[in-house]
Every structure is written in structure tokens, then in C-alpha cells.
Design a protein around this motif. Sequence first.
Motif, PDB file in Angstrom:
ATOM      1  N   TYR A 312       0.841  -1.198   0.000  1.00 26.79           N
ATOM      2  CA  TYR A 312       0.000   0.000   0.000  1.00 26.79           C
ATOM      3  C   TYR A 312       0.879   1.252   0.000  1.00 26.79           C
ATOM      4  CZ  TYR A 312      -3.172  -3.581   1.823  1.00 26.79           C
ATOM      5  OH  TYR A 312      -3.887  -4.741   2.021  1.00 26.79           O
ATOM      6  N   PHE A 313       0.475   2.258  -0.788  1.00 23.84           N
ATOM      7  CA  PHE A 313       1.235   3.509  -0.871  1.00 23.84           C
ATOM      8  C   PHE A 313       0.339   4.540  -1.548  1.00 23.84           C
ATOM      9  CE2 PHE A 313       1.701   1.341  -4.824  1.00 23.84           C
ATOM     10  CZ  PHE A 313       1.756   2.319  -5.789  1.00 23.84           C
ATOM     11  N   GLY A 314       0.814   5.796  -1.691  1.00 22.10           N
ATOM     12  CA  GLY A 314       0.045   6.788  -2.422  1.00 22.10           C
ATOM     13  C   GLY A 314       0.328   8.209  -2.010  1.00 22.10           C
ATOM     14  N   SER A 315      -0.510   9.131  -2.535  1.00 20.05           N
ATOM     15  CA  SER A 315      -0.416  10.550  -2.216  1.00 20.05           C
ATOM     16  C   SER A 315      -1.825  11.118  -2.093  1.00 20.05           C
ATOM     17  CB  SER A 315       0.391  11.300  -3.273  1.00 20.05           C
ATOM     18  OG  SER A 315       0.477  12.664  -2.968  1.00 20.05           O
ATOM     19  N   ASP A 316      -2.428  11.562  -3.210  1.00 20.06           N
ATOM     20  CA  ASP A 316      -3.834  11.961  -3.157  1.00 20.06           C
ATOM     21  C   ASP A 316      -4.749  10.797  -3.532  1.00 20.06           C
ATOM     22  OD1 ASP A 316      -3.225  11.799  -5.825  1.00 20.06           O
ATOM     23  OD2 ASP A 316      -3.762  13.863  -6.301  1.00 20.06           O
ATOM     24  N   THR A 317      -4.156   9.654  -3.836  1.00 26.54           N
ATOM     25  CA  THR A 317      -4.857   8.405  -4.073  1.00 26.54           C
ATOM     26  C   THR A 317      -4.110   7.304  -3.335  1.00 26.54           C
ATOM     27  OG1 THR A 317      -5.639   9.117  -6.263  1.00 26.54           O
ATOM     28  CG2 THR A 317      -5.594   6.739  -5.842  1.00 26.54           C
ATOM     29  N   LEU A 318      -4.850   6.406  -2.700  1.00 30.53           N
ATOM     30  CA  LEU A 318      -4.241   5.267  -2.021  1.00 30.53           C
ATOM     31  C   LEU A 318      -4.263   4.074  -2.973  1.00 30.53           C
ATOM     32  CD1 LEU A 318      -3.077   4.069   0.607  1.00 30.53           C
ATOM     33  CD2 LEU A 318      -5.428   3.480   1.254  1.00 30.53           C
ATOM     34  N   TYR A 319      -3.103   3.458  -3.191  1.00 28.79           N
ATOM     35  CA  TYR A 319      -2.961   2.341  -4.122  1.00 28.79           C
ATOM     36  C   TYR A 319      -2.684   1.052  -3.358  1.00 28.79           C
ATOM     37  CZ  TYR A 319      -2.288   5.819  -7.848  1.00 28.79           C
ATOM     38  OH  TYR A 319      -2.443   6.860  -8.725  1.00 28.79           O
ATOM     39  N   ALA A 320      -3.152  -0.058  -3.928  1.00 32.19           N
ATOM     40  CA  ALA A 320      -2.812  -1.397  -3.447  1.00 32.19           C
ATOM     41  C   ALA A 320      -2.294  -2.205  -4.629  1.00 32.19           C
ATOM     42  CB  ALA A 320      -4.025  -2.082  -2.838  1.00 32.19           C
ATOM     43  N   LEU A 321      -1.074  -2.719  -4.493  1.00 32.64           N
ATOM     44  CA  LEU A 321      -0.490  -3.576  -5.517  1.00 32.64           C
ATOM     45  C   LEU A 321      -0.361  -4.996  -4.977  1.00 32.64           C
ATOM     46  CD1 LEU A 321       2.500  -1.496  -6.983  1.00 32.64           C
ATOM     47  CD2 LEU A 321       0.096  -1.457  -7.665  1.00 32.64           C
ATOM     48  N   SER A 322      -0.426  -5.959  -5.881  1.00 31.12           N
ATOM     49  CA  SER A 322      -0.137  -7.335  -5.505  1.00 31.12           C
ATOM     50  C   SER A 322       1.359  -7.505  -5.297  1.00 31.12           C
ATOM     51  CB  SER A 322      -0.619  -8.298  -6.590  1.00 31.12           C
ATOM     52  OG  SER A 322       0.192  -8.155  -7.760  1.00 31.12           O
ATOM     53  N   PHE A 323       1.751  -8.650  -4.775  1.00 30.66           N
ATOM     54  CA  PHE A 323       3.161  -8.931  -4.561  1.00 30.66           C
ATOM     55  C   PHE A 323       3.932  -8.924  -5.877  1.00 30.66           C
ATOM     56  CE2 PHE A 323       6.748 -11.835  -3.489  1.00 30.66           C
ATOM     57  CZ  PHE A 323       7.257 -11.120  -2.420  1.00 30.66           C
ATOM     58  N   GLU A 324       3.217  -9.199  -6.984  1.00 24.18           N
ATOM     59  CA  GLU A 324       3.841  -9.206  -8.316  1.00 24.18           C
ATOM     60  C   GLU A 324       3.844  -7.833  -8.969  1.00 24.18           C
ATOM     61  OE1 GLU A 324       1.286 -11.180  -7.444  1.00 24.18           O
ATOM     62  OE2 GLU A 324       2.404 -13.017  -6.996  1.00 24.18           O
ATOM     63  N   GLY A 325       3.324  -6.809  -8.261  1.00 25.40           N
ATOM     64  CA  GLY A 325       3.362  -5.450  -8.793  1.00 25.40           C
ATOM     65  C   GLY A 325       2.189  -5.074  -9.659  1.00 25.40           C
ATOM     66  N   LYS A 326       1.072  -5.813  -9.586  1.00 23.55           N
ATOM     67  CA  LYS A 326      -0.122  -5.515 -10.369  1.00 23.55           C
ATOM     68  C   LYS A 326      -1.113  -4.736  -9.507  1.00 23.55           C
ATOM     69  CE  LYS A 326       1.566  -7.957 -13.737  1.00 23.55           C
ATOM     70  NZ  LYS A 326       2.154  -7.283 -14.938  1.00 23.55           N
ATOM     71  N   LEU A 327      -1.786  -3.782 -10.142  1.00 21.16           N
ATOM     72  CA  LEU A 327      -2.755  -2.968  -9.408  1.00 21.16           C
ATOM     73  C   LEU A 327      -3.935  -3.819  -8.956  1.00 21.16           C
ATOM     74  CD1 LEU A 327      -3.648  -0.098  -8.492  1.00 21.16           C
ATOM     75  CD2 LEU A 327      -4.859   0.086 -10.683  1.00 21.16           C
ATOM     76  N   LYS A 328      -4.253  -3.771  -7.668  1.00 19.09           N
ATOM     77  CA  LYS A 328      -5.418  -4.456  -7.121  1.00 19.09           C
ATOM     78  C   LYS A 328      -6.595  -3.492  -7.005  1.00 19.09           C
ATOM     79  CE  LYS A 328      -4.916  -7.491  -3.856  1.00 19.09           C
ATOM     80  NZ  LYS A 328      -4.550  -8.146  -2.568  1.00 19.09           N
TER      81      LYS A 328
END
Length: 406
Positions: A312-328
Motif C-alpha cells: 500500500y502507498f500513495g499521495s492523493d490516491t491510495l494504491y494497493a499492488l499485488s506482490f507481483e506489482g499488479k494494481l489491485k
Amino acid sequence: MKRSFLFILVIIILQLSCKENTITPPDNKPPGWQEDIPWPSLADSPWPMYRHDAQNTGRSNFSGLNSVNIQWNYDSLYMSNSVVIGYLNECYVLNGHTINSTGGLKRFSFSGFEEWSYDINHISNTSTPIITKDSAIIFSTFYLGDIVALNKNGSLLWRYETNNYITSNLNIDLQGNIYFVDSTGTLYAISSNGNYQWSLQYEQAVFGYGSAFLTFSPDGKVLYVKGSLNLLYAIDITQKQIKWIHPGYFVASPQMVDSYGNIYLTGEIPPHEISYLKKLNGSGDLEWIYYWGNGQETFYSSPTIHKNGSIYFGSDTLYALSFEGKLKWKLPLDNKILSHLVCDANGNIYVSLGTPLGTKLISVNDRGEMNWTINLEDTNPADAPALANGFIYYPGYRSDKLYLIK
């Protein structure tokens, strides 16, 4: 017969009580499942150091908060760092030197009572304390660069003087040695008793120039140091030498390391073109890179990683990536993230946002849905909160207030 029945009943009760607060690994663990990394030199308390552990994962071992209320807040502090939690759910906070207060370390009980204060009579550092297995509380000062160790009663154990500014967080290896960088760009290792062990510089490189950060590999053999020009150095602490240097990132967040030894960095590609999160393996090779944002982000929060391997990371949007680096998933936010991220054992993420009135602390579940929001007015967004079993300590940045929320 009665004794057997009572024994079985006790076992069932213990199992049920454990399930309330811990997460049982699935039989078929998903790719990237994160095992907790044993670190015997640290206190076995809910939150013994900055972002919980020596790998900077920001992940608690406890489940999260279903609802939130402010239990108490303590005024008249001046904090520019996070806090740690001890064996009795007490809180340790390093406050800065102001006109009305000398800098030093304070201990607060769970009920909000100031139990003791150790004054250092000058500016304290932005580094968060560390609680060791022996309940020593170790912290650094900014001016004159002292490393100070106190016992749980607030009495001095030892003090190591560098006569330079401390420009990094503190970290601790498996044996209890303490690591830090000072303003000469030197990496130091001192023993758990405060004795000098060794130091290192590498040619013209300056470890920690501007904003150093130190994290350990899961086996405790490699220390990762953010150095000059925002290069990342991997240092073999046994050989006391550089293993590799990773170039090519700019204005990056503090690095995070997962239980497989992979390193995660958020930052931007110059000149302010696009933001990214990249994953390196333990040899410093790029595993994958995920591009996001537009390079105009004003703050790059350190990511956090869920037990299932989601990042999980972000700035004005919170992102979740899989362990393989794909957007969840991604969740647009109405304000910018202004602290490093943390999560609990269930994958709930805790984020502090800056608002015109102060701070909004939010919790988002591992599906990208909002759990709850709480407004902390007249409180500037701080560093990461400290999580425990059903409660949070939250330090306001230079806004004088420490909160207990549960």
C-alpha cells in the motif's frame, strides 16, 4: 473424567482468545505471504520501534480498530517523530526543545498520566526511540548528536557522544548493536552498552546526506542505507563494507524490506516527470516498477505491506499492488497523505491526511473500502501512528498533542 473435561475447556478458551487478536496463516499461503521476522534484540511489545520493526514494514501483529474515539490527549508537547509502545501499553515520546520546555523523553501510562520525563536540555532529534528486549529505551538527540539509553524507570544507563548532528533514524541488529548516521556522513555501530564498535564511509559517498534511513535485511546481515544523491547502499555488517549500490532514484521515501528480503522504494524520476514504486531483490536488481502520479507529489510516504503480500502507498490516491506489482485497487482521497503508512494484521491501512483544519486520520480495509474517519483539529499531520491491540497512539507534528484513540 472431570479433569479431562476441564483441560479441554481451557484449551478451547485459549484458542478462542488467541483468534481475537492474531491472524492464522492460511493452509495454502498466497504468493508473497509475509512471515513475521524474529528480532530477539527488540522488546516483544506491541510497537517497539519506528514503524514497528527493523525492516520498516509498518505492520502490526494485532487486528485493527472497528470504531474509534479519542480517549485522551496530552497537550504541551513538541513532537517531530513517532512514538513507541512498551510491554504495559505505555507510550514513549521524544519531545523537542521549545521556549517553554526542554527537550527529552517522556513516558505516558495507558491512562494518559505522565509517569516520568528525562530532560536533555537541548534539541531532541526527529528519530523515534527503540525499546530493547531488556526494556532499555534508546533515543538520539539532534544537537551534539548523543545516543542516550534509559531504563524503564527513566534513569540513565549510558550516553554515547558523537559531537555531530544525528541525521538518521536509529536501527538495531539481532545482537542489540545500534546503528545511526551523523552529519559527517559516517555510519556508526555502537554496542548495546554504548561502546563504539565500528564506522564506515565510502570514498566520496555521504551516507544519509539530507535524510538518511536505515533498514535491515530479514537475516540481519545487510543494512540498507539511503545515502548521498539518494543512492541506496547495501552494507554487509559482518564484513563492514559495501555490497552494492543502487542508483537512479530521486526524492525517494524511506525504504521498506519484506520477509523475502525485497526492498521497496517510492519516489520520482527527474525532472519531476512521473512517480513510481519499485521493488528490488536482495542483490539490488530490479524486480518490477509501477508508475503512478505525475511527479508533482510533495511527499512520498513509505509503503506498508500486508500479511498477504499486498503493498500500500500513495499521495492523493491510495494504491494497493499485488506482490507481483499488479494494481489491485486504488482509492481517491479528498486530501493528501502526509505521513508514512502502517497497517494491522487484517490488512487495514492507517493514513493521516492534511486538512485545512488539521488532520484527518482514516482507516481503509484491504479491499479499498473506508472503515472509519476521525478528525483531529488543530493537529498537524504527524509521522506514522503506533498500533497495538485495539488502540492507537497518534503524535501531532509540532502541534503539541499526543492522542490515545481506541
